[in-house]
Scaffold this active site. Structure first.
Site, short mmCIF file in Angstrom:
data_model
loop_
_atom_site.label_atom_id
_atom_site.label_comp_id
_atom_site.label_asym_id
_atom_site.label_seq_id
_atom_site.Cartn_x
_atom_site.Cartn_y
_atom_site.Cartn_z
N GLY A 1 30.75 -144.07 -58.06
CA GLY A 1 30.27 -146.26 -58.00
C GLY A 1 29.31 -146.33 -58.04
O GLY A 1 28.34 -145.78 -57.54
N LEU B 1 26.32 -148.10 -59.54
CA LEU B 1 26.17 -147.80 -61.02
C LEU B 1 25.09 -148.25 -61.11
O LEU B 1 24.43 -148.94 -60.82
CB LEU B 1 27.66 -148.34 -62.25
CG LEU B 1 29.05 -147.82 -61.47
CD1 LEU B 1 28.93 -148.32 -62.87
CD2 LEU B 1 28.39 -146.24 -62.41
N SER C 1 19.55 -142.26 -58.30
CA SER C 1 21.25 -142.14 -57.57
C SER C 1 21.82 -143.25 -56.93
O SER C 1 20.56 -144.00 -56.39
CB SER C 1 20.30 -140.94 -56.15
OG SER C 1 21.33 -140.74 -55.56
N GLN D 1 35.10 -135.26 -49.99
CA GLN D 1 33.41 -133.71 -50.44
C GLN D 1 32.57 -134.95 -49.55
O GLN D 1 31.35 -134.78 -49.60
CB GLN D 1 33.21 -134.86 -51.47
CG GLN D 1 32.92 -136.26 -52.25
CD GLN D 1 33.29 -136.80 -53.77
OE1 GLN D 1 34.00 -136.42 -54.66
NE2 GLN D 1 31.21 -136.85 -54.03
N GLY E 1 21.36 -143.90 -64.11
CA GLY E 1 22.16 -142.18 -64.86
C GLY E 1 23.82 -142.73 -64.89
O GLY E 1 24.13 -142.03 -66.23
N HIS E 2 24.11 -143.88 -64.89
CA HIS E 2 25.67 -143.23 -65.08
C HIS E 2 25.95 -144.18 -66.27
O HIS E 2 26.51 -143.29 -66.98
CB HIS E 2 26.84 -144.45 -63.88
CG HIS E 2 26.73 -144.01 -62.24
ND1 HIS E 2 26.48 -144.56 -61.87
CD2 HIS E 2 26.92 -142.69 -62.18
CE1 HIS E 2 26.14 -143.65 -60.04
NE2 HIS E 2 26.76 -142.52 -60.55
P1 AMP Z 1 28.33 -140.08 -58.59
O1 AMP Z 1 28.59 -141.29 -58.41
O2 AMP Z 1 26.85 -139.97 -57.63
O3 AMP Z 1 29.48 -139.21 -58.17
O4 AMP Z 1 27.70 -139.44 -59.93
C1 AMP Z 1 28.77 -140.18 -61.25
C2 AMP Z 1 28.13 -138.88 -62.56
O5 AMP Z 1 26.51 -139.76 -62.98
C3 AMP Z 1 28.04 -137.33 -61.69
O6 AMP Z 1 28.55 -136.68 -62.84
C4 AMP Z 1 26.84 -137.60 -61.55
O7 AMP Z 1 25.44 -136.01 -61.90
C5 AMP Z 1 25.92 -138.12 -62.34
N1 AMP Z 1 24.45 -138.73 -62.20
C6 AMP Z 1 24.01 -139.15 -61.46
N2 AMP Z 1 22.98 -139.71 -61.03
C7 AMP Z 1 22.49 -139.48 -62.66
C8 AMP Z 1 21.27 -139.69 -62.78
N3 AMP Z 1 20.31 -139.84 -62.29
N4 AMP Z 1 21.23 -138.27 -64.03
C9 AMP Z 1 22.60 -137.91 -65.35
N5 AMP Z 1 23.36 -138.10 -63.92
C10 AMP Z 1 23.29 -138.13 -63.69
#
Ligand code: AMP
Length: 284
Positions: free
Chosen positions: A28, A30, A189, A64, A33-34
């Site tokens: 979440g 979001l 991020s 995690q 990137g997401h």
């Molecule tokens: P998270 O919510 O941080 O667990 O991310 C969920 C998914 O989105 C994971 O597969 C991450 O690698 C991907 N993700 C997060 N930030 C980015 C980004 N800046 N570019 C590409 N993928 C991303």
């Protein structure tokens, strides 16, 4: 778009999906990137056949996070997330309200991919990748997706999940998606929300270092020590956890670059832990 909060309701929903299914697991908060992963998943699953469905999970997975990590302060923005997910063609969001939906008996069963988890973040976050593998395996069991998309920003996570996927014959396909960056180069991020303006501007040191090392590589340098020379000073405003060159397959440290090599960085800026990477010598 449908929102499901319980494991049982999700199983019922899954049973009536007749076409191909894509899954994008997230925690979440979001961002673009997401959303880029979701658009990619939508395109790919639509190409697989009729009645294609795109599902997204939003779950801040407690297993995690280490005891001194940011589980409690991790950003949670569900209402906004739902609007964003709908805007990119997501059909279902699974956002369990209670971790018990996914861990009804606590964390008695954990999944570990060995070796790859001893490198990079694995050295600094004991148990982190067990938590990641466990939650992704649970989601894979419930969703049984035809494909799932993960970001290359979490390069080690993607490598470990690919290994688990192969070793456990999970079926379907794992797709890696390139890193999405802000206009100034900072990798997007959810944790960026917690950077104050000064820390955010200092955090651009990470992208500068990636570019500097890449430029040396393109100029012909293949010695790891010379490629990395001075980069700790270049990230003087951060606390560097690691900044290293590793084989892109084994994730083991390399001295001389021959095969595709990952430049991987983890550093804290203003107390916020950020990771970033690029691959040198990737086949184009
Ligand atoms: P998270 O919510 O941080 O667990 O991310 C969920 C998914 O989105 C994971 O597969 C991450 O690698 C991907 N993700 C997060 N930030 C980015 C980004 N800046 N570019 C590409 N993928 C991303």
């Amino acid at each position: 778009m449908k929102l499901i909060e319980s494991h049982q309701a999700l199983a019922q929903w899954r049973a009536q999906v007749s076409g191909p299914l894509a899954l994008v697991p997230t925690m979440g908060a979001l961002h673009e990137g997401h959303l880029s992963l979701m658009r990619d998943a939508r395109r790919r699953v639509d190409a697989l056949g009729q009645d294609a469905e795109l599902a997204v999970s939003i779950f801040v997975n407690p297993t995690q996070f280490g005891p001194n990590e940011d589980l409690d302060s991790y950003p949670r923005t569900l209402q906004r997330d739902l609007e964003l997910a709908e805007s990119v063609g997501v059909g279902l969001v699974f956002a369990p309200k209670d971790p018990k939906e996914l861990y009804p008996h606590g964390k008695k069963t954990l999944v570990r991919v060995s070796e790859l988890d001893l490198q990079l973040c694995g050295k600094h976050r004991p148990g982190h990748f067990e938590g990641v593998c466990t939650i992704v395996l649970k989601l894979w069991q419930i969703f049984a997706p035809d494909l799932a998309v993960f970001g290359q920003k979490d390069f080690q996570q993607l490598a470990i999940l690919r290994q688990m996927h192969r070793d456990l014959f999970l079926g379907g396909e794992i797709i890696g998606h390139p890193i999405v960056r802000d206009t100034d180069g900072l990798a997007l991020s959810s944790r960026n929300q917690r950077l104050d303006p000064e820390a955010r501007s200092h955090a651009l040191e990470i992208f500068s270092v990636l570019n500097r090392v890449q430029a040396r590589y393109v100029a012909g340098e293949r010695n790891a020590a010379r490629l990395l020379d001075g980069i700790e000073q270049d990230m003087a405003h951060g606390e560097v956890e690691y900044a290293t060159l590793v084989d892109a397959q084994s994730l083991e440290v390399v001295q001389e670059l021959a095969a595709p090599t990952l430049l991987a960085i983890a550093a804290r800026y203003g107390g916020v832990r950020l990771i970033d990477n690029c691959v040198l010598g990737a086949p184009s």
